[in-house]
Scaffold this motif. Structure first.
Motif, short mmCIF file in Angstrom:
data_model
loop_
_atom_site.label_atom_id
_atom_site.label_comp_id
_atom_site.label_asym_id
_atom_site.label_seq_id
_atom_site.Cartn_x
_atom_site.Cartn_y
_atom_site.Cartn_z
N GLY A 1 -24.07 68.27 58.30
CA GLY A 1 -24.32 67.44 59.47
C GLY A 1 -25.64 67.75 60.14
O GLY A 1 -26.38 68.64 59.74
N MET A 2 -25.92 66.97 61.16
CA MET A 2 -27.14 67.15 61.94
C MET A 2 -26.82 68.06 63.13
O MET A 2 -25.69 68.08 63.61
CB MET A 2 -27.65 65.80 62.43
N PRO A 3 -27.82 68.79 63.62
CA PRO A 3 -27.58 69.63 64.80
C PRO A 3 -27.17 68.78 65.99
O PRO A 3 -27.72 67.71 66.20
CB PRO A 3 -28.93 70.31 65.04
N ASN A 4 -26.20 69.25 66.74
CA ASN A 4 -25.73 68.55 67.93
C ASN A 4 -26.23 69.31 69.16
O ASN A 4 -25.91 70.49 69.33
CB ASN A 4 -24.19 68.52 67.93
N PRO A 5 -27.04 68.66 70.02
CA PRO A 5 -27.57 69.36 71.19
C PRO A 5 -26.46 69.90 72.10
O PRO A 5 -26.66 70.86 72.83
CB PRO A 5 -28.41 68.30 71.91
N ASP A 6 -25.27 69.29 72.06
CA ASP A 6 -24.15 69.76 72.88
C ASP A 6 -23.61 71.12 72.41
O ASP A 6 -22.81 71.74 73.11
CB ASP A 6 -23.00 68.75 72.89
N ASN A 7 -24.03 71.56 71.23
CA ASN A 7 -23.59 72.86 70.70
C ASN A 7 -24.57 73.98 71.01
O ASN A 7 -24.48 75.06 70.45
CB ASN A 7 -23.37 72.77 69.19
N ILE A 8 -25.54 73.70 71.88
CA ILE A 8 -26.51 74.72 72.28
C ILE A 8 -26.24 75.08 73.74
O ILE A 8 -26.16 74.21 74.61
CB ILE A 8 -27.96 74.22 72.08
N TYR A 9 -26.02 76.37 73.98
CA TYR A 9 -25.65 76.84 75.31
C TYR A 9 -26.64 77.87 75.82
O TYR A 9 -27.23 78.62 75.04
CB TYR A 9 -24.25 77.49 75.27
N HIS A 10 -26.79 77.91 77.14
CA HIS A 10 -27.60 78.93 77.80
C HIS A 10 -26.62 79.90 78.44
O HIS A 10 -25.83 79.51 79.31
CB HIS A 10 -28.55 78.29 78.82
N VAL A 11 -26.66 81.14 77.99
CA VAL A 11 -25.71 82.15 78.43
C VAL A 11 -26.46 83.22 79.22
O VAL A 11 -27.53 83.66 78.80
CB VAL A 11 -25.00 82.78 77.20
N ASP A 12 -25.90 83.65 80.33
CA ASP A 12 -26.53 84.71 81.13
C ASP A 12 -26.46 86.03 80.37
O ASP A 12 -25.43 86.36 79.79
CB ASP A 12 -25.83 84.82 82.49
N ARG A 13 -27.55 86.76 80.39
CA ARG A 13 -27.64 88.04 79.65
C ARG A 13 -26.53 89.00 80.06
O ARG A 13 -26.09 89.82 79.27
CB ARG A 13 -29.03 88.67 79.89
N THR A 14 -26.04 88.89 81.28
CA THR A 14 -24.99 89.79 81.76
C THR A 14 -23.65 89.55 81.03
O THR A 14 -22.75 90.39 81.13
CB THR A 14 -24.76 89.63 83.27
N LYS A 15 -23.52 88.43 80.32
CA LYS A 15 -22.28 88.15 79.57
C LYS A 15 -22.19 88.99 78.30
O LYS A 15 -21.15 89.07 77.67
CB LYS A 15 -22.20 86.66 79.20
N PHE A 16 -23.30 89.61 77.91
CA PHE A 16 -23.33 90.47 76.73
C PHE A 16 -23.18 91.92 77.20
O PHE A 16 -23.62 92.26 78.30
CB PHE A 16 -24.66 90.32 75.97
N ALA A 17 -22.59 92.76 76.37
CA ALA A 17 -22.46 94.18 76.72
C ALA A 17 -23.85 94.75 77.01
O ALA A 17 -24.83 94.40 76.33
CB ALA A 17 -21.80 94.94 75.57
N ALA A 18 -23.94 95.62 78.01
CA ALA A 18 -25.23 96.16 78.44
C ALA A 18 -25.96 96.87 77.31
O ALA A 18 -27.20 96.81 77.22
CB ALA A 18 -25.02 97.11 79.62
N ASP A 19 -25.20 97.54 76.42
CA ASP A 19 -25.84 98.29 75.34
C ASP A 19 -26.00 97.48 74.06
O ASP A 19 -26.43 97.99 73.03
CB ASP A 19 -25.05 99.58 75.04
N MET A 20 -25.67 96.19 74.14
CA MET A 20 -25.76 95.33 72.95
C MET A 20 -27.19 94.84 72.77
O MET A 20 -27.79 94.29 73.69
CB MET A 20 -24.82 94.15 73.08
N GLU A 21 -27.72 95.04 71.58
CA GLU A 21 -29.04 94.50 71.28
C GLU A 21 -28.90 93.01 71.04
O GLU A 21 -28.03 92.56 70.30
CB GLU A 21 -29.61 95.18 70.02
N VAL A 22 -29.73 92.23 71.70
CA VAL A 22 -29.74 90.78 71.52
C VAL A 22 -31.16 90.39 71.17
O VAL A 22 -32.09 90.67 71.92
CB VAL A 22 -29.28 90.05 72.81
N ALA A 23 -31.33 89.77 69.99
CA ALA A 23 -32.67 89.38 69.54
C ALA A 23 -32.62 88.01 68.89
O ALA A 23 -31.59 87.61 68.34
CB ALA A 23 -33.21 90.42 68.55
#
Length: 149
Positions: free
Chosen positions: A75-97
């Motif tokens: 399928g084609m990418p659906n813009p509704d499947n792209i979310y902006h998540v606050d960094r605080t929702k991830f564990a503090a020690d989790m590497e996010v790249a």
């Protein structure tokens, strides 16, 4: 071909090896990596109609290659499947790249993989589209077994 060689039909259970490549020839997936063939059931809704159409009529032991455009593959990418998540929702020690794939827990207990597309300050853009959405893909298949009920 012997007379008892099963042919893939609308209700076949199919055991096959596949190699999935992108148009540039890069490998995207393969059952041969772990030497574990895939098991698929025609008509159960897990395969797109065009993918099933490509398999229909193949027989045990047969090899084939076919190209599916994005609409017929993932399928084609659906813009509704792209979310902006606050960094605080991830564990503090989790590497996010950027480019990382992270499994997000769903309310029903299942996990949904999301690709980190960008990080801007406290905003992390997560794409829940299939990683191959929008891509033309080439399937090389080898039919191991066909079981017709």
């Amino acid at each position: 071909m012997s007379e008892n060689t099963a042919v893939i039909t609308d209700n076949s259970e199919v055991i096959l090896h596949f190699d999935l490549k992108l148009e540039d020839g890069s490998a995207a997936d393969s059952t041969r990596v772990n030497n574990k063939p895939a098991k698929m059931v025609m008509g159960d809704g897990s395969l797109t109609p065009n993918f099933e159409a490509c398999l229909r009529g193949l027989t045990q032991g047969e090899k084939a290659s076919f190209t599916l455009n994005a609409d017929d593959a993932f399928g084609m990418p659906n813009p509704d499947n792209i979310y902006h998540v606050d960094r605080t929702k991830f564990a503090a020690d989790m590497e996010v790249a950027e480019g990382m794939i992270i499994a997000f827990a769903q309310p029903d207990g299942s996990e949904l993989p999301g690709v980190i597309r960008s990080i801007a300050g406290h905003s992390v853009t997560v794409d829940f589209n299939h990683p191959l959405a929008g891509q033309t893909v080439i399937f090389d298949v080898e039919i191991i077994d066909v079981i017709n009920s």
